[in-house]
Design a protein around this motif. Structure first.
Motif, PDB file in Angstrom:
ATOM      1  N   GLY A 177       3.437   9.120  19.894  1.00  0.00           N
ATOM      2  CA  GLY A 177       2.146   9.446  20.305  1.00  0.00           C
ATOM      3  C   GLY A 177       1.409  10.403  19.201  1.00  0.00           C
ATOM      4  N   TYR A 178       1.727  10.315  18.049  1.00  0.00           N
ATOM      5  CA  TYR A 178       1.044  11.401  17.084  1.00  0.00           C
ATOM      6  C   TYR A 178       0.045  10.394  16.392  1.00  0.00           C
ATOM      7  N   LEU A 179      -1.207  10.856  16.554  1.00  0.00           N
ATOM      8  CA  LEU A 179      -2.274   9.786  16.166  1.00  0.00           C
ATOM      9  C   LEU A 179      -3.051  10.074  14.657  1.00  0.00           C
ATOM     10  N   LYS A 180      -2.280  10.917  13.943  1.00  0.00           N
ATOM     11  CA  LYS A 180      -2.717  11.195  12.342  1.00  0.00           C
ATOM     12  C   LYS A 180      -1.961  10.343  11.351  1.00  0.00           C
ATOM     13  N   LEU A 181      -2.219  10.026  10.309  1.00  0.00           N
ATOM     14  CA  LEU A 181      -1.520   9.439   9.328  1.00  0.00           C
ATOM     15  C   LEU A 181      -0.668  10.690   8.696  1.00  0.00           C
ATOM     16  N   VAL A 182       0.681  10.341   8.754  1.00  0.00           N
ATOM     17  CA  VAL A 182       1.774  11.385   7.914  1.00  0.00           C
ATOM     18  C   VAL A 182       1.377  11.206   6.468  1.00  0.00           C
ATOM     19  N   PRO A 183       1.381  12.472   6.062  1.00  0.00           N
ATOM     20  CA  PRO A 183       0.819  12.257   4.525  1.00  0.00           C
ATOM     21  C   PRO A 183       2.069  11.893   3.634  1.00  0.00           C
ATOM     22  N   LEU A 195      10.951   8.518  11.992  1.00  0.00           N
ATOM     23  CA  LEU A 195      10.765   7.277  13.185  1.00  0.00           C
ATOM     24  C   LEU A 195       9.366   7.181  13.714  1.00  0.00           C
ATOM     25  N   ASN A 196       8.563   6.256  14.377  1.00  0.00           N
ATOM     26  CA  ASN A 196       7.580   6.166  15.012  1.00  0.00           C
ATOM     27  C   ASN A 196       7.694   5.287  16.077  1.00  0.00           C
ATOM     28  N   ILE A 197       7.086   5.329  17.412  1.00  0.00           N
ATOM     29  CA  ILE A 197       7.279   4.509  18.442  1.00  0.00           C
ATOM     30  C   ILE A 197       5.767   4.055  18.642  1.00  0.00           C
ATOM     31  N   HIS A 198       5.768   2.528  18.518  1.00  0.00           N
ATOM     32  CA  HIS A 198       4.418   2.011  18.605  1.00  0.00           C
ATOM     33  C   HIS A 198       4.474   1.041  19.947  1.00  0.00           C
ATOM     34  N   PRO A 199       3.563   0.862  20.833  1.00  0.00           N
ATOM     35  CA  PRO A 199       3.558   0.324  22.182  1.00  0.00           C
ATOM     36  C   PRO A 199       3.265  -1.380  21.979  1.00  0.00           C
ATOM     37  N   GLY A 206      -0.889  -4.057  15.194  1.00  0.00           N
ATOM     38  CA  GLY A 206      -0.597  -2.443  14.904  1.00  0.00           C
ATOM     39  C   GLY A 206      -1.560  -2.300  13.582  1.00  0.00           C
ATOM     40  N   GLY A 207      -1.569  -0.921  12.975  1.00  0.00           N
ATOM     41  CA  GLY A 207      -2.387  -0.564  11.937  1.00  0.00           C
ATOM     42  C   GLY A 207      -3.472   0.227  12.378  1.00  0.00           C
ATOM     43  N   LYS A 208      -4.098   0.723  11.444  1.00  0.00           N
ATOM     44  CA  LYS A 208      -5.468   1.866  11.842  1.00  0.00           C
ATOM     45  C   LYS A 208      -6.128   1.188  13.131  1.00  0.00           C
ATOM     46  N   GLY A 209      -6.577   2.052  13.848  1.00  0.00           N
ATOM     47  CA  GLY A 209      -7.195   1.795  15.051  1.00  0.00           C
ATOM     48  C   GLY A 209      -6.586   1.386  16.233  1.00  0.00           C
ATOM     49  N   PHE A 210      -5.222   0.838  16.087  1.00  0.00           N
ATOM     50  CA  PHE A 210      -4.175   0.451  16.954  1.00  0.00           C
ATOM     51  C   PHE A 210      -3.451   1.593  17.618  1.00  0.00           C
ATOM     52  N   TYR A 211      -4.094   2.157  18.512  1.00  0.00           N
ATOM     53  CA  TYR A 211      -3.333   3.356  19.392  1.00  0.00           C
ATOM     54  C   TYR A 211      -3.757   3.206  20.671  1.00  0.00           C
ATOM     55  N   GLY A 212      -2.902   3.686  21.625  1.00  0.00           N
ATOM     56  CA  GLY A 212      -3.124   3.812  22.925  1.00  0.00           C
ATOM     57  C   GLY A 212      -3.495   2.779  23.522  1.00  0.00           C
ATOM     58  N   ILE A 231      10.259   0.651  17.655  1.00  0.00           N
ATOM     59  CA  ILE A 231      10.497   1.746  16.827  1.00  0.00           C
ATOM     60  C   ILE A 231      10.838   1.426  15.434  1.00  0.00           C
ATOM     61  N   HIS A 232      10.118   2.250  14.467  1.00  0.00           N
ATOM     62  CA  HIS A 232      10.393   1.855  12.940  1.00  0.00           C
ATOM     63  C   HIS A 232      10.291   3.069  12.385  1.00  0.00           C
ATOM     64  N   PHE A 233      10.760   3.130  11.095  1.00  0.00           N
ATOM     65  CA  PHE A 233      11.025   3.870  10.102  1.00  0.00           C
ATOM     66  C   PHE A 233       9.390   4.029   9.499  1.00  0.00           C
ATOM     67  N   ILE A 234       8.987   5.112   9.015  1.00  0.00           N
ATOM     68  CA  ILE A 234       7.556   4.847   8.652  1.00  0.00           C
ATOM     69  C   ILE A 234       7.480   4.801   7.145  1.00  0.00           C
ATOM     70  N   ASP A 235       6.341   4.348   6.565  1.00  0.00           N
ATOM     71  CA  ASP A 235       5.890   4.500   5.214  1.00  0.00           C
ATOM     72  C   ASP A 235       4.634   5.161   5.208  1.00  0.00           C
ATOM     73  N   GLU A 236       3.951   4.979   3.786  1.00  0.00           N
ATOM     74  CA  GLU A 236       2.575   5.903   3.789  1.00  0.00           C
ATOM     75  C   GLU A 236       1.657   5.206   4.675  1.00  0.00           C
ATOM     76  N   HIS A 237       1.780   4.083   5.105  1.00  0.00           N
ATOM     77  CA  HIS A 237       0.592   3.415   5.754  1.00  0.00           C
ATOM     78  C   HIS A 237       1.150   3.405   7.388  1.00  0.00           C
ATOM     79  N   TYR A 238       0.037   2.938   8.309  1.00  0.00           N
ATOM     80  CA  TYR A 238       0.245   2.655   9.870  1.00  0.00           C
ATOM     81  C   TYR A 238       1.095   1.635   9.927  1.00  0.00           C
ATOM     82  N   ASP A 239       2.122   1.685  10.522  1.00  0.00           N
ATOM     83  CA  ASP A 239       2.852   0.539  11.298  1.00  0.00           C
ATOM     84  C   ASP A 239       3.594  -0.380  10.381  1.00  0.00           C
ATOM     85  N   THR A 240       3.687  -0.171   9.350  1.00  0.00           N
ATOM     86  CA  THR A 240       4.110  -1.247   8.423  1.00  0.00           C
ATOM     87  C   THR A 240       5.629  -0.850   7.541  1.00  0.00           C
TER      88      THR A 240
HETATM   89  N1  LIG Z   1       2.503   7.444   7.580  1.00  0.00           N
HETATM   90  C1  LIG Z   1       2.599   7.051   8.665  1.00  0.00           C
HETATM   91  N2  LIG Z   1       1.821   7.959   9.703  1.00  0.00           N
HETATM   92  C2  LIG Z   1       1.862   7.628  11.114  1.00  0.00           C
HETATM   93  C3  LIG Z   1       2.375   6.197  11.249  1.00  0.00           C
HETATM   94  C4  LIG Z   1       2.845   5.435  10.310  1.00  0.00           C
HETATM   95  O1  LIG Z   1       3.520   4.129  10.566  1.00  0.00           O
HETATM   96  N3  LIG Z   1       2.926   6.006   9.041  1.00  0.00           N
HETATM   97  N4  LIG Z   1       2.075   5.913  12.721  1.00  0.00           N
HETATM   98  C5  LIG Z   1       1.126   6.616  13.362  1.00  0.00           C
HETATM   99  C6  LIG Z   1       1.541   6.171  14.998  1.00  0.00           C
HETATM  100  N5  LIG Z   1       0.494   4.952  15.207  1.00  0.00           N
HETATM  101  C7  LIG Z   1       0.928   3.935  15.605  1.00  0.00           C
HETATM  102  O2  LIG Z   1       2.020   3.710  16.249  1.00  0.00           O
HETATM  103  C8  LIG Z   1      -1.012   5.032  14.937  1.00  0.00           C
HETATM  104  C9  LIG Z   1      -1.729   6.142  15.341  1.00  0.00           C
HETATM  105  C10 LIG Z   1      -2.897   6.139  15.068  1.00  0.00           C
HETATM  106  C11 LIG Z   1      -3.718   5.325  14.477  1.00  0.00           C
HETATM  107  C12 LIG Z   1      -5.225   5.317  14.137  1.00  0.00           C
HETATM  108  O3  LIG Z   1      -5.907   4.272  13.990  1.00  0.00           O
HETATM  109  N6  LIG Z   1      -5.572   6.737  14.279  1.00  0.00           N
HETATM  110  C13 LIG Z   1      -7.151   7.030  13.841  1.00  0.00           C
HETATM  111  C14 LIG Z   1      -7.451   8.393  14.379  1.00  0.00           C
HETATM  112  C15 LIG Z   1      -7.080   8.566  15.814  1.00  0.00           C
HETATM  113  C16 LIG Z   1      -7.656  10.093  16.157  1.00  0.00           C
HETATM  114  O4  LIG Z   1      -7.557  11.134  15.315  1.00  0.00           O
HETATM  115  O5  LIG Z   1      -7.598  10.384  17.433  1.00  0.00           O
HETATM  116  C17 LIG Z   1      -7.589   6.864  12.229  1.00  0.00           C
HETATM  117  O6  LIG Z   1      -6.681   7.168  11.568  1.00  0.00           O
HETATM  118  O7  LIG Z   1      -8.663   6.525  12.280  1.00  0.00           O
HETATM  119  C18 LIG Z   1      -2.982   4.169  14.189  1.00  0.00           C
HETATM  120  C19 LIG Z   1      -1.780   4.172  14.430  1.00  0.00           C
HETATM  121  C20 LIG Z   1       1.360   8.161  13.267  1.00  0.00           C
HETATM  122  N7  LIG Z   1       1.259   8.370  11.825  1.00  0.00           N
END
Ligand SMILES: Nc1nc2c(c(=O)[nH]1)N[C@@H](CN(C=O)c1ccc(C(=O)N[C@@H](CCC(=O)O)C(=O)O)cc1)CN2
Ligand SMILES: NCC(=O)N[C@@H]1O[C@H](COP(=O)([O-])[O-])[C@@H](O)[C@H]1O
Length: 304
Positions: A177-183, A195-199, A206-212, A231-240
């Protein structure tokens, strides 16, 4: 304030402990996912957590299994028998949250009851007041604030965070439930270890904007008849990143987003505990094509 004090302590004493690169073991291409019998050795392009050698001329029970230990430990060969995972050094986990932290809590409770042979060394959050951070403080788990918050310019940079996690000897990172992009600095510092869990059933929804709740609302609106956690291993993008595990739940005709979310979340709690247990028992194996698999605890010839 507490988080701020902690940040100062970690930052001022941070010591970069070089990760010892494990010897590069061979790993196996599972041509048929159920049995390593039809296997061949391939040169690894990346180190895998777990290594199986092809069956020697003897029976399956003589499978030599090379346990590729994580970072600080030697490579050790065992033949046939399976070591008791409880005798191994426990893995150190970092959990990243932004919200209520129910997945974090279910993993911690599984550790306390002995189902997961690991330790939660530190919690990382961008929301120090969230439920997950509160649970961590109530259970004496250190809390690190990341990324920087506008009103707290002295919080950690990406490289500072890597240093802090090394200091805690973190082996694996679980996003829950971490909502920021891991650098990218962190992704590269912990290859095949985040690892990340996505619902939803990635790659769908999945992808940017798809959370909660946005995820569940979109699933219902799409007419999909099934959903569930991934549940997936992460790369530098969201959910790929590479998918490791999924569970399926039905989407009912009159489901609200809240009802679907609750059904998926219940499966998430079960799935993340199973995955955390497999991770800590080194039961993750990487197929030649890069797909990660979980080796069944009871039957080592079964993978899922
Ligand atoms: N490098 C990675 N970082 C993260 C991943 C990943 O796969 N690679 N997964 C996310 C978790 N996640 C989906 O499972 C996810 C979380 C948040 C967003 C998103 O669009 N966030 C918004 C900001 C929301 C906020 O600040 O409240 C955004 O970036 O505009 C998409 C998917 C965790 N990190
Ligand atoms: N895309 C990321 C995302 O939507 N993650 C989702 O946030 C919730 C966190 O709940 P929790 O804080 O109670 O564990 C979980 O449902 C998780 O799948």
């Amino acid at each position: 304030m507490e988080a701020q004090i902690f940040l100062f302590q970690v930052y001022s004493n941070s010591i970069i402990t070089p990760i010892q690169k494990p010897k590069k073991p061979y790993f196996i291409s599972l041509l048929s996912s159920s049995s390593p019998s039809s296997s061949q050795i391939v040169k690894p392009n990346r180190v895998s957590f777990k290594t199986l050698y092809p069956i020697s001329s003897q029976s399956e029970s003589s499978i030599n299994r090379l346990r590729c230990r994580n970072r600080s430990r030697e490579v050790k060969a065992v033949s046939g028998d399976i070591e008791d995972p409880r005798t191994r050094v426990r893995k150190n986990l970092a959990v990243f949250v932004s919200g209520g932290g129910s997945n974090f809590r279910s993993i911690h409770e599984a550790i306390l009851r002995g189902s997961v042979h690991g330790e939660i060394a530190v919690l990382v959050t961008n929301k120090p007041g969230c439920g997950g951070a509160e649970y961590a403080r109530d259970n004496n788990i250190p809390v690190i604030l990341f990324p920087k918050m506008k009103e707290k310019p002295d919080s950690l940079s990406a490289n500072d965070l890597v240093t802090a996690l090394r200091r805690y000897k973190v082996d694996f990172i679980l996003l829950a439930g971490y909502l920021k992009l891991v650098p990218i600095e962190l992704v590269q510092a912990y290859p095949r270890s985040i690892l990340n869990i996505h619902p939803s059933l990635l790659p769908a929804f999945g992808g940017k904007g798809f959370y909660g709740m946005k995820v569940h609302q979109t699933v219902i609106a799409s007419g999909a008849r099934y959903s569930g956690p991934t549940i997936h291993f992460i790369d530098e993008h969201y959910d790929t990143g590479r998918i490791l595990a999924q569970r399926v739940v039905p989407v009912l005709a009159n489901d609200t987003a809240d009802e679907l979310a609750a059904r998926v979340l219940q499966k998430e709690h079960q799935l993340y505990v199973e995955v955390a247990a497999a991770l800590c028992e080194e039961r993750i194996v990487w197929r030649e094509d890069g797909v990660p698999l979980i080796r069944n605890k009871e039957n080592p010839n079964d993978y899922s």
